[in-house]
Motif scaffolding. Sequence first.
Motif, PDB file in Angstrom:
ATOM      1  N   UNK B 245       0.822  -1.202   0.000  1.00  0.00           N
ATOM      2  CA  UNK B 245       0.000   0.000   0.000  1.00  0.00           C
ATOM      3  C   UNK B 245       0.861   1.258   0.000  1.00  0.00           C
ATOM      4  N   UNK B 249       1.301   4.347  -2.706  1.00  0.00           N
ATOM      5  CA  UNK B 249       1.031   5.773  -2.484  1.00  0.00           C
ATOM      6  C   UNK B 249       2.228   6.609  -2.883  1.00  0.00           C
ATOM      7  N   UNK B 250       3.424   6.172  -2.478  1.00  0.00           N
ATOM      8  CA  UNK B 250       4.565   7.068  -2.577  1.00  0.00           C
ATOM      9  C   UNK B 250       5.352   6.920  -3.875  1.00  0.00           C
ATOM     10  N   UNK B 258      -4.568   1.961  -6.410  1.00  0.00           N
ATOM     11  CA  UNK B 258      -4.972   2.479  -5.097  1.00  0.00           C
ATOM     12  C   UNK B 258      -6.361   1.958  -4.749  1.00  0.00           C
ATOM     13  N   UNK B 262      -7.445  -0.451  -1.686  1.00  0.00           N
ATOM     14  CA  UNK B 262      -8.428  -0.029  -0.691  1.00  0.00           C
ATOM     15  C   UNK B 262      -9.561  -1.035  -0.596  1.00  0.00           C
TER      16      UNK B 262
END
Lengths: 335, 291
Positions: B245, B249-250, B258, B262
């Motif tokens: 995860x 994101x990074x 994403x 989720x």
Amino acid sequence: MSKYKKTIIGSTILLLILLASCLYPLYGPTNFNHMNFIEDNHGNVIGKPPFPPSVSHLFGTSRNGEDMFWLLLYGAKFTLITSFTVALLRVLFGGVFGLFLSLWAPFLKSLFKDFFLAFRYIPSLLIAVILMAPIVGNFNDVPIASLVTCQIIILVFLGIPTATLMTVDITDELLKTSFVQSSFLMGASKFHIARRQLLPFICSYSVLFMVQQLLSTLQIIMHLGIFGYFLGGLNRAGIFGWDDPQGPPTPATLSFEWAGLIGQGFKDFNLAPWTVFTPVLGFFLVIVIVNMIKKEIENNILGLETTKWGKKRKQASSVKQFGVPLNTFELINKE
Amino acid sequence: MNSILQFIIRLVVIISGFLFTFNLPHFFCIENNKIRLSFQVFLNWVKEDFLTLMQLKGPNYLEYLNVLPIAESYEYTMTILATSLLLVFFLAILTAVCVLLTPRRVQNRLKNVINFFEAVPDLLVIFLLQFLVIFLFKKTGLKIFQLYGIFGAKPYFIPVVTVSFLPFFLLLQFLIKVMTEEQNQHYVVYLRAKGIGMVRILLVHIFRNIFPLLLLQLRVIVWVILANIYLIEYMFNLNGFTKVFQKNIFLLKDFPMLIVCLVMLAIPLVAVETVGLLLTKKLNGKESARL
């Protein structure tokens, strides 16, 4: 007023901490009793920060040599003011949206729930991490005021769906009550109902909501600190002695607020646990106080108003009193 | 026909909700060390994300699904979640019954202790346990518990204990509250008058009645455990789903990925909720089920 004894005491303590923190520049040492190296008589270095808790530094020092207690006192105001503001704004916006939704636009309710579906199934910490990344994920030279404003806006946004839905639930319950129904029948406008009949209830509930939101805000600020998203951004100066020669400096907090102190210390936890425990204990103290206030308000509001809980409790207690006391029967025909 | 239309509307609203929520930070774009509010940038981001989401057959669509070690890490995270959920569930019921069997005076004191734990922040618990493990290691020199997930290690014991600590007290507090309320009901008084033992009343009769409430509460418990797992995996550098995860994101910043992540994280919650709804429906025979 005796019903709110704990609330008064608790908020007084919080106010005192805030006041002490705000007045810090008047009495506290500006360099937080900075202590770099300890040398013996021959000029040999016999110690370097972080120093463990001792008589001169009651809570130890951070890796930069600053006294933890002074840091904590200095940073308290940022943590407290931010969380309070965020809680207030969440309740304010949530309340207004919720009232609007359930009075004027009931058909939008299900759409609203679907639109913010993510908030129902994903812990808000995850959403917060995703949302904070573009703003404070890297070093930047944005003025601290505008950065904090952005962070506050995001923190407020995180709580609005929950606050709105809670308001909607309560308003719907209230709309079913007989006094509101009869008011409708007598031709009252929706605005009138909102002002005269719902507002007194909403006011007392909003105090409770605010305390609850304050708790969750404190939690989330604390968790964000672990992920390195400090309130007010990162300090380029970094932490002394922890720099990676090639990489970027280890970020330190710019504002010394508590979550930042946790975040900058937690990689150092094995060597200097006091740098983490001091701010965490600070949070613990504040959360215990807020929780105490919450409990009392909850008891007072939910116990007095004719909600389900209150009714149940009254019924439960009245069951035991059914029995007739002894010697109260008297025979009419005593002969 | 009507229900299909409704379904489509809901789907559109849900997707636009996701697009809005996760692009919100782009309202504030950092330019020349200043933060500028711009609706234009936000719209661009939304449009771009929407397009990447819609090109279902594009060559790059969900390509990372094969690159990242998703299955393995997901399994690890879910094992921790399931273990701690079971642990919390049975331990809480057992402890609640034990507490309710004690005399009134002891019971009140125990209740105060349990209520106190509600206010303890989870970070304090995590740090205290970490401190304890390291302290034990330093004193005895034995590495009893694996703490960090370095070199591909997959510790189970400490993460499960840390993650289930606070949810346990949460569930315990709830159970005691509900069971105490139930004890004043007429049928309990009747059962006691019949001479049935307290253990049997608590475990069979009261438990059957509070079961729907317990199921609803389980959702909160899973929620708390999930949030705690996320924290712990980050702090102890465990090779769980959080790492995938985090990377997404990074580094990758891929919007479809994403959403997939989720949704995968939300599966346990949805499962618990569905099971709860179905069972309550079966028990009550009413209440409409809705996602």
